[in-house]
Write a protein that holds these residues in place. Structure first.
Motif: not given
Length: 298
Positions: A243-250, A260-263, A268-271, A289-294
């Motif tokens: 989850y943390v890795f995915s947020i850091n990507i975004l 790249e878009d697929h990453y 996003i799907e992971c989060v 979590y709410k902050s990340d969604l925002s």
């Protein structure tokens, strides 16, 4: 023995040498009996005994047996291992200990309301029903009340019985989830389908074997929380790392990597898949979590 170094001598299976086996065991006070009542021994018994000892004492036993005995593959070392009473006894002991530990973890997490995944939610509901039934049973039959600790131990025992008796897998997957699939259920498992699809491309696999494997749990092909038999809990730290890795990507914290878009789509799907579950099991603060969604404008 030559120059102080003991070198094993490989003997042919003659009757005279077989008679020397019990004498050797007597000299070193080794119990030389067989449970099946067979009294004819051969030098090959030495190999079986050594293989069983290695299998019971080392996680590297397959490799060690291969090298020690000169086997070209894992077939014979595996045969030695799986048919040796020393290994089987040790394996059963470790399996019981792990089953007990897993059951206790699940019960404790159920008490704290920290289970995720569809199967985890089922266990939470089951725990509440179990508590109510226990309380009502005590109130009808005795003036005493059951303590929370007693209730927890009783629920853990129920979970242990399911795992130990084979009606629930109870093992960990690479996603740090607990698989609670019933091995006796003929319905296809999500990971079994993945494994079978991979096997279709293997020429050595027969179609019958592939079809049979669809309902067999395959931990290495775990599909995570998409599986209805997966249970998340406080032990699911690998999910938090992902989850943390995915947020850091975004949030662009990994520099020019994974832009790249697929990453980003996978992130996003992971989060969305893990976030709510991580909050449920206490590994992620709801505010975070709410902050990340925002941030994702969701």
């Amino acid at each position: 023995q030559n120059e102080g170094v003991f070198r094993p001598v490989y003997l042919s299976l003659t009757g005279q040498q077989c008679w020397h086996m019990p004498n050797f065991a007597d000299d070193y006070e080794i119990d030389f009996t067989k449970e099946n009542g067979i009294t004819d021994y051969s030098p090959h018994c030495f190999r079986s005994t050594v293989a069983g000892f290695l299998a019971a004492e080392s996680q590297m036993s397959i490799i060690m047996i291969r090298r020690l005995f000169g086997h070209s593959n894992d077939i014979m070392p595996t045969y030695y291992q799986n048919n040796n009473p020393l290994f089987v006894k040790q394996q059963e002991k470790e399996l019981m200990e792990l089953s007990r530990k897993t059951a206790n973890m699940l019960a404790e997490a159920a008490k704290d309301g920290k289970l995720g995944g569809k199967k985890g939610m089922d266990i939470l509901k089951g725990y509440e029903i179990f508590k109510q039934d226990i309380k009502e049973g005590f109130s009808r039959n005795t003036s005493e009340s059951v303590t929370d600790d007693e209730m927890l131990k009783s629920f853990a025992e129920l979970l242990y019985d399911r795992i130990n008796e084979g009606s629930a897998c109870g093992f960990y997957t690479p996603f740090s989830l607990i698989c609670f699939n019933n091995p006796n259920n003929p319905e296809p498992t999500a990971c079994g389908v993945v494994a079978s699809n991979k096997a279709i491309n293997e020429i050595s696999f027969e179609l019958k074997s592939i079809a049979k494997g669809i309902n067999v749990a395959s931990p290495s092909n775990c599909v995570g929380l998409k599986c209805v038999e997966a249970i998340a809990g406080p032990w699911s730290k690998a999910l938090k790392d992902q989850y943390v890795f995915s947020i850091n990507i975004l949030k662009g914290k990994l520099g020019n990597h994974y832009t790249e878009d697929h990453y980003r789509q996978s992130a996003i799907e992971c989060v969305l898949l893990f976030g709510e579950q991580l909050v449920q099991v206490g590994l992620l603060a709801e505010k975070e979590y709410k902050s990340d969604l925002s941030f994702l404008c969701i």
